[in-house]
Design a protein around this motif. Structure first.
Motif, PDB file in Angstrom:
ATOM      1  N   ALA A 111     -96.522  -5.013 -13.570  1.00 25.61           N
ATOM      2  CA  ALA A 111     -97.280  -5.976 -14.372  1.00 25.61           C
ATOM      3  C   ALA A 111     -98.499  -5.343 -15.036  1.00 25.61           C
ATOM      4  O   ALA A 111     -98.882  -5.732 -16.143  1.00 25.61           O
ATOM      5  N   LEU A 112     -99.113  -4.351 -14.384  1.00 25.97           N
ATOM      6  CA  LEU A 112    -100.347  -3.753 -14.904  1.00 25.97           C
ATOM      7  C   LEU A 112    -100.110  -2.521 -15.765  1.00 25.97           C
ATOM      8  O   LEU A 112    -101.004  -2.098 -16.495  1.00 25.97           O
ATOM      9  N   LEU A 113     -98.939  -1.938 -15.699  1.00 29.98           N
ATOM     10  CA  LEU A 113     -98.636  -0.709 -16.428  1.00 29.98           C
ATOM     11  C   LEU A 113     -98.900  -0.788 -17.932  1.00 29.98           C
ATOM     12  O   LEU A 113     -99.392   0.183 -18.515  1.00 29.98           O
ATOM     13  N   PRO A 114     -98.628  -1.919 -18.598  1.00 29.15           N
ATOM     14  CA  PRO A 114     -98.909  -1.983 -20.036  1.00 29.15           C
ATOM     15  C   PRO A 114    -100.385  -1.740 -20.399  1.00 29.15           C
ATOM     16  O   PRO A 114    -100.685  -1.338 -21.514  1.00 29.15           O
ATOM     17  N   LEU A 115    -101.292  -1.945 -19.440  1.00 28.61           N
ATOM     18  CA  LEU A 115    -102.713  -1.719 -19.726  1.00 28.61           C
ATOM     19  C   LEU A 115    -103.016  -0.240 -19.971  1.00 28.61           C
ATOM     20  O   LEU A 115    -104.022   0.097 -20.588  1.00 28.61           O
ATOM     21  N   ALA A 116    -102.132   0.647 -19.517  1.00 28.28           N
ATOM     22  CA  ALA A 116    -102.333   2.083 -19.713  1.00 28.28           C
ATOM     23  C   ALA A 116    -102.237   2.474 -21.181  1.00 28.28           C
ATOM     24  O   ALA A 116    -102.600   3.590 -21.551  1.00 28.28           O
ATOM     25  N   ALA A 117    -101.784   1.563 -22.033  1.00 27.57           N
ATOM     26  CA  ALA A 117    -101.699   1.846 -23.467  1.00 27.57           C
ATOM     27  C   ALA A 117    -103.062   1.832 -24.144  1.00 27.57           C
ATOM     28  O   ALA A 117    -103.202   2.307 -25.273  1.00 27.57           O
ATOM     29  N   ALA A 118    -104.082   1.309 -23.463  1.00 22.33           N
ATOM     30  CA  ALA A 118    -105.432   1.282 -24.048  1.00 22.33           C
ATOM     31  C   ALA A 118    -105.903   2.703 -24.314  1.00 22.33           C
ATOM     32  O   ALA A 118    -105.687   3.611 -23.507  1.00 22.33           O
ATOM     33  N   GLU A 119    -106.545   2.885 -25.428  1.00 23.89           N
ATOM     34  CA  GLU A 119    -107.024   4.217 -25.794  1.00 23.89           C
ATOM     35  C   GLU A 119    -108.149   4.696 -24.869  1.00 23.89           C
ATOM     36  O   GLU A 119    -108.208   5.862 -24.500  1.00 23.89           O
TER      37      GLU A 119
END
Length: 186
Positions: free
Chosen positions: A39-47
């Protein structure tokens, strides 16, 4: 700008939580983190990706694929001579000091940082974050820092700090910029 704050997975049980606790993740923390990663993995896309300097925050950030940059401004409140003690231990030793600390956000009977200074420090970090091309920032930090950010962003009275709970791996998103922050739910 969108700032997403993630509470680090736990490094100790709630009953053993200590002021300024810098222990690494415990078994339960690793297990909870393993369940939360999808669920939290997409947050790693933040620059722009940050964490507080504690072991649990760094470990949580790395496990989420953030490769976060440690930020001193995201550290827990400086609890002075209470550092490393539980609230129960301090209350047994210095009951009047604990009472004063909980009643007055300007007090620091422990010799560390008053609540108002802590909230101001966290707010200063929010207000001075660079904005990447995607406008997103993510940071892993202690629940207390997230509580302070919430108070700062919403400009609520300091006593609301004691009425706010942030559990391990909770997520808070705020948007806006200096002096104009808004809470994002969902």
């Amino acid at each position: 700008m969108l700032v997403t704050l993630i509470a680090a997975a736990r490094g100790s049980s709630l009953l053993d939580a200590r002021f300024g606790d810098d222990r690494p993740l415990d078994v339960a923390g690793w297990q909870a983190l393993e369940r939360a990663v999808p669920a939290l993995l997409p947050l790693a896309a933040a620059e722009l990706r940050y964490c507080s300097p504690t072991a649990s925050s760094r470990q949580t950030g790395v496990a989420l694929g953030l490769a976060p940059l440690s930020q001193l401004a995201l550290r827990d409140c400086d609890m002075g001579r209470w550092q490393g003690m539980t609230l129960q231990e301090v209350t047994l030793r210095e009951p009047q000091a604990v009472e004063a600390w909980l009643a007055d956000p300007r007090s620091a009977p422990h010799g560390g940082e008053p609540l108002l200074a802590f909230v101001s420090r966290v707010g200063g970090w929010l207000d001075t974050r660079p904005v990447g091309e995607d406008g997103r920032v993510v940071a892993v930090t202690e629940p207390s820092v997230i509580r302070a950010a919430l108070l700062y962003a919403l400009r609520v009275p300091p006593h609301a700090y004691w009425r706010t709970e942030v559990h391990p791996l909770s997520v808070l998103s705020i948007s806006g910029g200096p002096g104009r922050w808004s809470l994002r739910v969902g």
